[in-house]
Design an enzyme around this catalytic site. Structure first.
Site, PDB file in Angstrom:
ATOM      1  N   CYS A  26      69.016  62.651  47.516  1.00 22.27           N
ATOM      2  CA  CYS A  26      68.465  62.144  46.415  1.00 22.27           C
ATOM      3  C   CYS A  26      67.396  61.246  46.490  1.00 22.27           C
ATOM      4  O   CYS A  26      66.826  61.020  47.713  1.00 22.27           O
ATOM      5  CB  CYS A  26      69.798  61.525  45.665  1.00 22.27           C
ATOM      6  SG  CYS A  26      70.388  59.892  46.063  1.00 22.27           S
ATOM      7  N   ASP A 142      70.359  61.278  37.142  1.00 20.51           N
ATOM      8  CA  ASP A 142      70.396  59.753  37.536  1.00 20.51           C
ATOM      9  C   ASP A 142      71.498  59.102  36.715  1.00 20.51           C
ATOM     10  O   ASP A 142      71.557  59.140  35.468  1.00 20.51           O
ATOM     11  CB  ASP A 142      68.884  59.067  37.367  1.00 20.51           C
ATOM     12  CG  ASP A 142      69.048  57.730  38.003  1.00 20.51           C
ATOM     13  OD1 ASP A 142      70.265  56.975  38.179  1.00 20.51           O
ATOM     14  OD2 ASP A 142      68.157  57.256  38.379  1.00 20.51           O
TER      15      ASP A 142
END
Length: 176
Positions: A26, A142
């Site tokens: 990520c 997110d």
């Protein structure tokens, strides 16, 4: 599996002497990717397959290098019996050669990884939600935008995806 599942090419037999190496990626490596690493490790351990895998996570940025997973990620994982032990590190070009499979949490991180990749790496880089039975928009969102519910949502998405990934990989394990 979803219809957008990547075509996972297993070019090696997965054995204890030749473990399959997976890296989840990520942006900062403090929420989504350590959650994926922790869940995948939990599932591998639960199935008694820990000798057959090497599992890691990384971030495409260096914002949080050396930090533990976000406290909300840790709290959410712990609620489900999953521990997050990783320390944030930045993804390196050498990871493309070291890992058998690299899964980005979203299109932005996928693009960042692919900027480091050559043609020989294309088949080993995919997106986490390529393995999600409910892929939605294909992105692991997110979690910060959704408060504590955002962290739970990410946990559930990643858990489904990790379960499907492990189901597929387990077919290629040769027990001795």
């Amino acid at each position: 599996m979803s219809e957008n599942t990547m075509d996972l090419t297993i070019e090696k037999l997965i054995t204890k002497d030749n473990p399959y190496k997976v890296c989840f990626v990520c942006l900062g490596n403090i929420c989504r990717s350590p959650t994926a690493e922790g869940i995948f490790q939990y599932l591998v351990d639960e199935r008694g397959l820990s000798d057959f895998f090497e599992i890691d996570s990384a971030g495409t940025s260096a914002y949080h290098v050396g930090e533990s997973a976000n406290s909300n990620s840790q709290r959410t994982a712990k609620k489900h019996g999953v521990a997050l032990h990783s320390k944030a590190r930045q993804f390196r070009a050498s990871d493309l050669d070291s890992f058998d499979l690299i899964l980005a949490m979203d299109d932005s991180n996928y693009a960042n990884i692919m900027r480091l990749a050559s043609d020989k790496h294309e088949d080993k880089v995919g997106r986490m939600r390529d393995y999600d039975s409910k892929p939605g928009d294909g992105q692991v969102p997110d979690p910060y935008a959704g408060g504590i519910d955002g962290f739970e949502n990410v946990f559930q998405i990643v858990k489904r995806s990790c379960e499907e990934l492990l189901n597929e990989l387990e077919e290629h394990i040769q027990q001795s």
